[in-house]
Design a protein around this motif. Structure first.
Motif, mmCIF file in Angstrom:
data_model
loop_
_atom_site.group_PDB
_atom_site.id
_atom_site.type_symbol
_atom_site.label_atom_id
_atom_site.label_comp_id
_atom_site.label_asym_id
_atom_site.label_seq_id
_atom_site.Cartn_x
_atom_site.Cartn_y
_atom_site.Cartn_z
ATOM 1 N N PRO A 253 1.021 -0.719 0.193
ATOM 2 C CA PRO A 253 0.297 0.164 0.343
ATOM 3 C C PRO A 253 0.274 1.039 0.025
ATOM 4 O O PRO A 253 0.624 2.317 -0.384
ATOM 5 C CB PRO A 253 -0.789 0.324 1.506
ATOM 6 C CG PRO A 253 0.452 -0.984 1.830
ATOM 7 C CD PRO A 253 0.807 -1.597 1.246
ATOM 8 N N THR A 254 1.996 1.345 0.854
ATOM 9 C CA THR A 254 2.852 2.426 0.337
ATOM 10 C C THR A 254 3.768 2.750 -1.256
ATOM 11 O O THR A 254 4.873 3.407 -0.736
ATOM 12 C CB THR A 254 3.943 2.624 1.513
ATOM 13 O OG1 THR A 254 4.915 1.525 1.740
ATOM 14 C CG2 THR A 254 3.102 2.349 2.457
ATOM 15 N N LEU A 255 3.587 1.577 -2.158
ATOM 16 C CA LEU A 255 4.264 1.985 -3.021
ATOM 17 C C LEU A 255 3.932 2.735 -4.130
ATOM 18 O O LEU A 255 3.337 3.490 -4.013
ATOM 19 C CB LEU A 255 4.097 0.902 -3.946
ATOM 20 C CG LEU A 255 4.382 -0.027 -5.648
ATOM 21 C CD1 LEU A 255 6.431 -0.429 -4.413
ATOM 22 C CD2 LEU A 255 4.361 -0.875 -6.122
ATOM 23 N N HIS A 256 5.561 3.611 -4.184
ATOM 24 C CA HIS A 256 5.473 5.562 -4.439
ATOM 25 C C HIS A 256 6.172 5.465 -6.128
ATOM 26 O O HIS A 256 5.720 5.968 -6.394
ATOM 27 C CB HIS A 256 6.561 5.498 -3.857
ATOM 28 C CG HIS A 256 7.152 7.187 -4.034
ATOM 29 N ND1 HIS A 256 5.847 8.178 -4.410
ATOM 30 C CD2 HIS A 256 7.973 7.908 -3.719
ATOM 31 C CE1 HIS A 256 6.522 9.355 -4.364
ATOM 32 N NE2 HIS A 256 7.959 8.844 -4.770
ATOM 33 N N PHE A 257 7.146 4.423 -5.935
ATOM 34 C CA PHE A 257 7.296 4.439 -7.327
ATOM 35 C C PHE A 257 7.454 3.094 -7.990
ATOM 36 O O PHE A 257 8.225 1.409 -7.496
ATOM 37 C CB PHE A 257 9.179 4.850 -7.301
ATOM 38 C CG PHE A 257 10.232 4.661 -8.345
ATOM 39 C CD1 PHE A 257 10.031 5.654 -9.336
ATOM 40 C CD2 PHE A 257 10.787 3.811 -8.738
ATOM 41 C CE1 PHE A 257 11.102 5.202 -10.819
ATOM 42 C CE2 PHE A 257 11.656 3.265 -9.998
ATOM 43 C CZ PHE A 257 11.446 4.222 -11.134
ATOM 44 N N LEU A 258 7.289 2.868 -9.084
ATOM 45 C CA LEU A 258 7.384 0.903 -9.578
ATOM 46 C C LEU A 258 7.811 1.255 -10.740
ATOM 47 O O LEU A 258 7.844 2.089 -12.210
ATOM 48 C CB LEU A 258 5.221 0.575 -9.680
ATOM 49 C CG LEU A 258 5.336 -0.446 -10.765
ATOM 50 C CD1 LEU A 258 6.446 -1.755 -9.488
ATOM 51 C CD2 LEU A 258 4.293 -0.903 -10.836
ATOM 52 N N ASP B 7 2.754 7.210 -7.186
ATOM 53 C CA ASP B 7 3.279 8.153 -8.401
ATOM 54 C C ASP B 7 3.884 8.170 -9.322
ATOM 55 O O ASP B 7 3.355 8.854 -10.381
ATOM 56 C CB ASP B 7 3.734 9.347 -7.196
ATOM 57 C CG ASP B 7 3.211 9.330 -6.122
ATOM 58 O OD1 ASP B 7 1.777 9.939 -6.189
ATOM 59 O OD2 ASP B 7 3.843 10.266 -5.058
ATOM 60 N N HIS B 8 4.924 7.329 -9.346
ATOM 61 C CA HIS B 8 5.592 7.043 -10.638
ATOM 62 C C HIS B 8 5.489 5.755 -10.909
ATOM 63 O O HIS B 8 5.578 4.921 -10.795
ATOM 64 C CB HIS B 8 7.210 7.423 -10.425
ATOM 65 C CG HIS B 8 7.320 8.692 -9.376
ATOM 66 N ND1 HIS B 8 7.380 10.184 -9.977
ATOM 67 C CD2 HIS B 8 7.675 8.898 -8.300
ATOM 68 C CE1 HIS B 8 7.311 11.023 -8.969
ATOM 69 N NE2 HIS B 8 7.486 10.537 -8.285
ATOM 70 N N PRO C 42 -5.061 5.617 -10.589
ATOM 71 C CA PRO C 42 -3.726 5.348 -9.690
ATOM 72 C C PRO C 42 -3.255 7.273 -9.836
ATOM 73 O O PRO C 42 -3.160 7.586 -11.004
ATOM 74 C CB PRO C 42 -2.896 4.766 -10.561
ATOM 75 C CG PRO C 42 -3.017 4.604 -11.969
ATOM 76 C CD PRO C 42 -4.494 4.516 -12.137
ATOM 77 N N PRO C 43 -3.021 7.313 -8.455
ATOM 78 C CA PRO C 43 -2.889 9.129 -8.789
ATOM 79 C C PRO C 43 -1.296 9.431 -9.588
ATOM 80 O O PRO C 43 -0.016 9.983 -8.834
ATOM 81 C CB PRO C 43 -2.962 9.503 -7.105
ATOM 82 C CG PRO C 43 -2.142 7.879 -6.590
ATOM 83 C CD PRO C 43 -3.003 6.863 -7.266
#
Length: 510
Positions: free
Chosen positions: A382-387, A415-416, A432-433
């Motif tokens: 749930p905290t994934l920020h960059f993929l 985000d990314h 996704p945001p």
């Protein structure tokens, strides 16, 4: 106007072309002010700058002679004398010894080969070693030394004898050795260099290293003598993890990064005392092989309270070793890179079960069968920020299922996204945001961009696509520019280098 520019401004301007030998050379021809600033950048790393360009014999000859004659005459360096006394035949307009910061024996050897027009490696390396010695002896601003033994031992024993007269290298921060360990030289550097931040050892021809070897004493002395060692690189060796950690334990309060390149890790001993590396944040393995299930046991059991990043590229890691490593350290990791290797369902499952604070994830996709595992992993973070999802070249996989998962799960921090996409139906019904979206491997059309803006117009700020901008209509481009702050079209290889801003990410974690 040019002459009136302050030296501080000139320094800022020239910092933009520090790797461009031609531009720096042009700058020294403008006037005296530009010359005095540009020459400092040009001579900080002249041998590598020239080596990286298409150089000829005259350029190599002029550069080497100019440098040598700052300290001694040419015949002394080219002759058979073992002594290199300082006998300047002429005084240069600037004291280049004040500016030189990087010396590399392979780059010097390449220039010497041109200068002498010879392929006799021992002769070339002997002169290269002498030039390196002049730099070490008289250039007290040296920050980087790269030594590589390519021929016989004789020239390097000569360097060992010359180093006796050097008292210290106070500014040296990076030291690289490539080749069989020359223990005498390592011993000498342990006496004269104490402020290394980066140490790189490439064993090359020697294929094993263990802490109970006689050779380990010299390497240990070099490491133990450093006051602020932050990163170490180990290349091309067979060893076990226990030996490496035992070697590094004395730098527990300074070491932040370990890089393993093409290392074969054998079995750890059943009984070993766990090592603490209190400041270690990054572990990278590139092209390594873990030859047994317990090959990473000592690393799994080590005290690594600040570990944040694990990068595993083109490595063979047994499933059990992977499980143990993440069982002990997964909850601390915020960045995992598993590029260039096949990941089984179980390995993805372990990430889902242990890495609950993961912010950055980079994965190579080899087959459609992997996509459900990847999707499940993403859903559980749930905290994934960059993929970053990088598909194998010349493949034809379909990410539709992955984006169907996106549409069914809540990913408030993603985000990314960097995506190698070979399908037209990306995004699906997902919202996704995303602030940054990079798509390569797909020649994006106006229809693609319209879909992106329809779904992401509220959040998207940076959009990078692999396409021919001339194929996009004016109306489409106007809409894109009205929504995003940065829009670019480049080759996909440029996008592989993009990464999340670490400082920005840290702020979000607070």
């Amino acid at each position: 106007m040019v002459a009136a520019l302050p030296y501080e401004i000139l320094g800022i301007i020239l910092n933009e072309c520090v790797d461009d030998c031609g531009a720096l050379y042009s700058c020294i021809l403008i006037n005296k002010a530009w010359y005095s600033v540009a020459i400092q950048h040009l001579w900080a790393n002249p041998f590598l700058l020239l080596h990286s360009k298409s150089f000829n014999r005259n350029r190599a000859k002029n550069l080497l002679i100019t440098f040598i004659e700052c300290f001694t005459d040419i015949h002394t360096v080219k002759g058979s004398s073992k002594l290199l006394r300082r006998r300047c035949s002429k005084k240069p307009p600037f004291d280049y010894s004040l500016y030189l910061k990087t010396i590399s024996s392979p780059a010097i050897a390449a220039l010497v080969t041109l200068w002498l027009d010879t392929n006799i490696m021992e002769e070339v390396e002997t002169i290269a070693v002498r030039i390196v010695y002049l730099a070490i002896q008289y250039c007290q601003q040296l920050r980087t030394i790269h030594l590589a033994r390519q021929s016989t031992e004789a020239p390097w024993l000569h360097l060992d004898q010359l180093l006796v007269s050097i008292k210290s290298l106070p500014q040296l921060r990076r030291f690289t050795w490539r080749g069989d360990l020359c223990l005498e030289i390592l011993d000498k550097f342990s006496n004269i260099a104490h402020n290394l931040e980066v140490l790189s050892i490439n064993f090359e021809r020697k294929n094993y290293y263990y802490f109970n070897e006689e050779s380990s004493n010299s390497l240990r002395r070099l490491i133990d003598s450093q006051n602020q060692l932050k990163a170490i690189e180990v290349h091309n060796v067979s060893t076990n993890m226990e030996s490496i950690l035992d070697l590094l334990k004395s730098r527990s309060e300074s070491l932040e990064s370990i890089y393993f390149g093409e290392v074969k890790f054998n079995s750890d001993h059943l009984l070993f005392k766990p090592v603490k590396l209190n400041q270690l944040k990054n572990i990278t393995m590139n092209g390594c092989k873990i030859l047994c299930e317990n090959g990473l046991n000592s690393l799994a059991m080590a005290g690594l309270p600040l570990l944040q990043r694990l990068s595993v590229d083109y490595c063979h890691i047994p499933c059990m070793a992977w499980e143990r490593l993440l069982f002990y350290h997964g909850k601390k990791l915020i960045d995992i890179n598993v590029s260039g290797q096949g990941m089984s369902e179980r390995k993805f499952e372990v990430i889902s079960q242990t890495c609950h604070n993961l912010r950055h994830l980079s994965v190579y996709v080899y087959s459609n069968e992997q996509l459900p595992f990847i999707a499940h992993t993403i859903k559980s973070l749930p905290t994934l920020h960059f993929l970053k999802l990088i598909q194998c070249l010349y493949s034809n996989y379909n990410y539709t299922h992955l984006f169907d998962i996106f549409s069914k799960c809540h990913l408030p921090h993603l985000d990314h996204l960097i995506l190698f996409c070979n399908c037209n139906q990306f995004l699906s019904k997902s919202h996704p945001p995303l602030k940054t979206l990079t798509i390569f491997g797909e020649n994006a059309t106006g229809e693609h961009l319209d879909v992106i803006l329809d779904y992401l117009s509220d959040t998207i700020r940076i959009l990078r696509v692999d396409t021919n901008i001339d194929s996009l209509g004016d109306k489409c481009l106007e809409r894109v520019k009205s929504v995003v702050k940065e829009f670019s079209t480049k080759r996909y290889s440029n996008y592989l280098r993009f990464a999340c801003n670490i400082e920005e990410c840290k702020k979000r974690l607070i």
